[in-house]
Scaffold this motif. Sequence first.
Motif, PDB file in Angstrom:
ATOM      1  N   TYR A 108       0.807  -1.222   0.000  1.00  0.00           N
ATOM      2  CA  TYR A 108       0.000   0.000   0.000  1.00  0.00           C
ATOM      3  C   TYR A 108       0.840   1.272   0.000  1.00  0.00           C
ATOM      4  O   TYR A 108       0.485   2.254  -0.654  1.00  0.00           O
ATOM      5  CB  TYR A 108      -0.998  -0.011   1.163  1.00  0.00           C
ATOM      6  CG  TYR A 108      -2.087  -1.007   0.908  1.00  0.00           C
ATOM      7  CD1 TYR A 108      -3.166  -0.691   0.096  1.00  0.00           C
ATOM      8  CD2 TYR A 108      -2.020  -2.302   1.422  1.00  0.00           C
ATOM      9  CE1 TYR A 108      -4.153  -1.626  -0.189  1.00  0.00           C
ATOM     10  CE2 TYR A 108      -3.002  -3.237   1.142  1.00  0.00           C
ATOM     11  CZ  TYR A 108      -4.056  -2.891   0.330  1.00  0.00           C
ATOM     12  OH  TYR A 108      -5.023  -3.820   0.043  1.00  0.00           O
ATOM     13  N   LEU A 109       1.943   1.262   0.684  1.00  0.00           N
ATOM     14  CA  LEU A 109       2.834   2.432   0.732  1.00  0.00           C
ATOM     15  C   LEU A 109       3.800   2.406  -0.448  1.00  0.00           C
ATOM     16  O   LEU A 109       3.913   3.373  -1.190  1.00  0.00           O
ATOM     17  CB  LEU A 109       3.586   2.422   2.066  1.00  0.00           C
ATOM     18  CG  LEU A 109       4.455   3.614   2.415  1.00  0.00           C
ATOM     19  CD1 LEU A 109       3.602   4.830   2.684  1.00  0.00           C
ATOM     20  CD2 LEU A 109       5.289   3.281   3.648  1.00  0.00           C
ATOM     21  N   GLY A 110       4.493   1.267  -0.627  1.00  0.00           N
ATOM     22  CA  GLY A 110       5.532   1.180  -1.635  1.00  0.00           C
ATOM     23  C   GLY A 110       5.038   1.080  -3.059  1.00  0.00           C
ATOM     24  O   GLY A 110       5.513   1.788  -3.934  1.00  0.00           O
ATOM     25  N   ILE A 111       4.076   0.191  -3.320  1.00  0.00           N
ATOM     26  CA  ILE A 111       3.616  -0.025  -4.695  1.00  0.00           C
ATOM     27  C   ILE A 111       2.492   0.937  -5.067  1.00  0.00           C
ATOM     28  O   ILE A 111       2.553   1.615  -6.088  1.00  0.00           O
ATOM     29  CB  ILE A 111       3.179  -1.492  -4.912  1.00  0.00           C
ATOM     30  CG1 ILE A 111       4.395  -2.414  -4.750  1.00  0.00           C
ATOM     31  CG2 ILE A 111       2.533  -1.663  -6.286  1.00  0.00           C
ATOM     32  CD1 ILE A 111       4.073  -3.890  -4.824  1.00  0.00           C
ATOM     33  N   LEU A 112       1.455   1.018  -4.233  1.00  0.00           N
ATOM     34  CA  LEU A 112       0.341   1.916  -4.569  1.00  0.00           C
ATOM     35  C   LEU A 112       0.631   3.375  -4.239  1.00  0.00           C
ATOM     36  O   LEU A 112      -0.025   4.266  -4.756  1.00  0.00           O
ATOM     37  CB  LEU A 112      -0.939   1.474  -3.854  1.00  0.00           C
ATOM     38  CG  LEU A 112      -1.552   0.164  -4.317  1.00  0.00           C
ATOM     39  CD1 LEU A 112      -2.896  -0.061  -3.636  1.00  0.00           C
ATOM     40  CD2 LEU A 112      -1.700   0.103  -5.832  1.00  0.00           C
ATOM     41  N   GLY A 113       1.601   3.626  -3.366  1.00  0.00           N
ATOM     42  CA  GLY A 113       1.974   5.003  -3.053  1.00  0.00           C
ATOM     43  C   GLY A 113       0.998   5.729  -2.147  1.00  0.00           C
ATOM     44  O   GLY A 113       0.982   6.957  -2.101  1.00  0.00           O
ATOM     45  N   LEU A 114       0.174   4.983  -1.397  1.00  0.00           N
ATOM     46  CA  LEU A 114      -0.714   5.638  -0.443  1.00  0.00           C
ATOM     47  C   LEU A 114       0.114   6.218   0.698  1.00  0.00           C
ATOM     48  O   LEU A 114       1.250   5.808   0.937  1.00  0.00           O
ATOM     49  CB  LEU A 114      -1.741   4.640   0.106  1.00  0.00           C
ATOM     50  CG  LEU A 114      -2.691   4.011  -0.905  1.00  0.00           C
ATOM     51  CD1 LEU A 114      -3.624   3.028  -0.219  1.00  0.00           C
ATOM     52  CD2 LEU A 114      -3.487   5.069  -1.637  1.00  0.00           C
ATOM     53  N   ARG A 115      -0.437   7.154   1.411  1.00  0.00           N
ATOM     54  CA  ARG A 115       0.253   7.753   2.558  1.00  0.00           C
ATOM     55  C   ARG A 115      -0.111   6.989   3.821  1.00  0.00           C
ATOM     56  O   ARG A 115      -1.281   6.764   4.098  1.00  0.00           O
ATOM     57  CB  ARG A 115      -0.177   9.204   2.743  1.00  0.00           C
ATOM     58  CG  ARG A 115       0.252  10.095   1.624  1.00  0.00           C
ATOM     59  CD  ARG A 115      -0.274  11.515   1.871  1.00  0.00           C
ATOM     60  NE  ARG A 115       0.077  12.365   0.788  1.00  0.00           N
ATOM     61  CZ  ARG A 115       1.209  13.045   0.697  1.00  0.00           C
ATOM     62  NH1 ARG A 115       2.087  12.963   1.661  1.00  0.00           N
ATOM     63  NH2 ARG A 115       1.455  13.809  -0.341  1.00  0.00           N
ATOM     64  N   LEU A 116       0.911   6.623   4.581  1.00  0.00           N
ATOM     65  CA  LEU A 116       0.675   6.067   5.914  1.00  0.00           C
ATOM     66  C   LEU A 116       0.511   7.265   6.826  1.00  0.00           C
ATOM     67  O   LEU A 116       1.475   7.955   7.150  1.00  0.00           O
ATOM     68  CB  LEU A 116       1.852   5.196   6.364  1.00  0.00           C
ATOM     69  CG  LEU A 116       1.692   4.565   7.740  1.00  0.00           C
ATOM     70  CD1 LEU A 116       0.556   3.558   7.754  1.00  0.00           C
ATOM     71  CD2 LEU A 116       3.000   3.890   8.157  1.00  0.00           C
ATOM     72  N   VAL A 117      -0.730   7.566   7.199  1.00  0.00           N
ATOM     73  CA  VAL A 117      -0.992   8.770   7.981  1.00  0.00           C
ATOM     74  C   VAL A 117      -0.986   8.524   9.480  1.00  0.00           C
ATOM     75  O   VAL A 117      -0.889   9.461  10.268  1.00  0.00           O
ATOM     76  CB  VAL A 117      -2.314   9.465   7.555  1.00  0.00           C
ATOM     77  CG1 VAL A 117      -2.213   9.961   6.124  1.00  0.00           C
ATOM     78  CG2 VAL A 117      -3.505   8.541   7.721  1.00  0.00           C
ATOM     79  N   LYS A 118      -1.076   7.247   9.868  1.00  0.00           N
ATOM     80  CA  LYS A 118      -1.059   6.948  11.294  1.00  0.00           C
ATOM     81  C   LYS A 118      -0.775   5.468  11.500  1.00  0.00           C
ATOM     82  O   LYS A 118      -1.243   4.632  10.738  1.00  0.00           O
ATOM     83  CB  LYS A 118      -2.407   7.294  11.931  1.00  0.00           C
ATOM     84  CG  LYS A 118      -2.475   7.114  13.425  1.00  0.00           C
ATOM     85  CD  LYS A 118      -3.840   7.532  13.955  1.00  0.00           C
ATOM     86  CE  LYS A 118      -3.957   7.330  15.440  1.00  0.00           C
ATOM     87  NZ  LYS A 118      -5.293   7.661  15.922  1.00  0.00           N
ATOM     88  N   ARG A 119       0.020   5.174  12.511  1.00  0.00           N
ATOM     89  CA  ARG A 119       0.230   3.792  12.941  1.00  0.00           C
ATOM     90  C   ARG A 119      -0.016   3.779  14.434  1.00  0.00           C
ATOM     91  O   ARG A 119       0.644   4.473  15.202  1.00  0.00           O
ATOM     92  CB  ARG A 119       1.656   3.338  12.646  1.00  0.00           C
ATOM     93  CG  ARG A 119       1.881   1.875  13.025  1.00  0.00           C
ATOM     94  CD  ARG A 119       3.312   1.476  12.911  1.00  0.00           C
ATOM     95  NE  ARG A 119       4.055   2.161  13.962  1.00  0.00           N
ATOM     96  CZ  ARG A 119       5.369   2.296  13.986  1.00  0.00           C
ATOM     97  NH1 ARG A 119       6.094   1.827  13.020  1.00  0.00           N
ATOM     98  NH2 ARG A 119       5.952   2.915  14.973  1.00  0.00           N
TER      99      ARG A 119
END
Length: 118
Positions: A24-35
């Motif tokens: 989701y972060l690396g391939i799709l480029g979504l932003r990880l906004v919270k963990r």
Amino acid sequence: MEGSLGLHHITCVAGDPQENLDFYLGILGLRLVKRSVNQDDPATYHLFYADRQGTPGTALTFFPYPHLPPHRLGVGQAVEVALAVPPESLGYWEARLARYGRPLERGERFGLPALLFP
């Protein structure tokens, strides 16, 4: 997906958290906004992806459980999630997903062209 009003986010159960981040972060480029942690199970992450503003309808969250057995489809489960992109960008996404070895096929969702992948 014009006309989808009121949906804030979808939460999914996932497998390995690193594989989830890689996709989701690396391939799709979504932003990880919270963990954070799962409030019901603090030993488990809760990963939040969304746009920069956290706009309702852009959030996708995951509870990764790497040691769960394979999923089984059941009543009331969502079995597909659609992420909207501008139609003119489908060629870019098709090439990008192919570069990462992701199997996909062209299809249609909601009367619009779509790329379908597991």
